[in-house]
Design a protein around this motif. Structure first.
Motif: not given
Length: 190
Positions: A144-157, A181-187
């Protein structure tokens, strides 16, 4: 006050020199004027005081040669400084382009629709290890990353996702003006 966080602390003289050498026309003006001044002093102290009359005569007899003699001390520093600035910018751009590839974290760039536009080697390796398709790199993100990223007004999530028992924590930051959106992930190791 530190101007650039990537540069070490600089003295006032170093800052002025950096500003000077970032403007090739100013370097040309300073160096060319210094060369002409030194030539004039040299001729005044050790040679005949006929420098200006000789140059005026040359200007009348052969104006192209006289203008070239006047401009060479300005032209050479301008060319050298311009080339050095261009090479510095090119090497800085190459370094910045290589950084996401060298980053051991998962790096993903999404467009304004949420489609991946860039993934680094760490993402490719993680997709391969998880048996996921390289044609759909978004499978490494929460469903659900699209809804969470683009349905949210926050710039950082912050987002979390689990793949084959490995917990991945993502930090997503929306770029102002671009919609991407720029995403950085860490295991996360438990």
């Amino acid at each position: 006050m530190k101007i650039d966080p990537l540069l070490p602390d600089q003295s006032r003289g170093e800052r002025y020199l950096r500003q000077l050498f970032n403007r090739p026309w100013l370097v040309a003006l300073v160096v060319g004027s210094a060369i002409h001044g030194l030539i004039t002093l040299d001729l005044w102290w050790f040679g005949s005081a006929e420098y200006l009359p000789i140059h005026w005569q040359l200007l009348i007899d052969n104006p192209v040669c006289a203008v070239i003699q006047l401009l060479i001390p300005y032209f050479v520093p301008w060319v050298i400084t311009s080339m050095a600035n261009r090479l510095n910018c090119k090497s800085r751009d190459c370094l910045m382009a290589a950084f996401p590839e060298a980053n051991p974290d998962l790096v993903i760039k999404l467009d304004s629709d949420g489609a991946p536009r860039y993934i680094n080697r760490a993402v490719i390796q993680r997709l391969y290890e998880a048996g996921l398709s390289l044609e759909h790199p978004e499978e490494i993100l929460p469903h659900d990353y699209r809804q969470r990223l683009f349905g949210n007004a926050e710039t950082t999530l912050r987002l979390w996702h689990e793949i084959q028992g490995q917990h991945i924590e993502y930090l997503a930051r929306r770029e102002p003006g671009s919609g991407g959106v720029f995403i950085s992930g860490r295991i996360q190791t438990v």
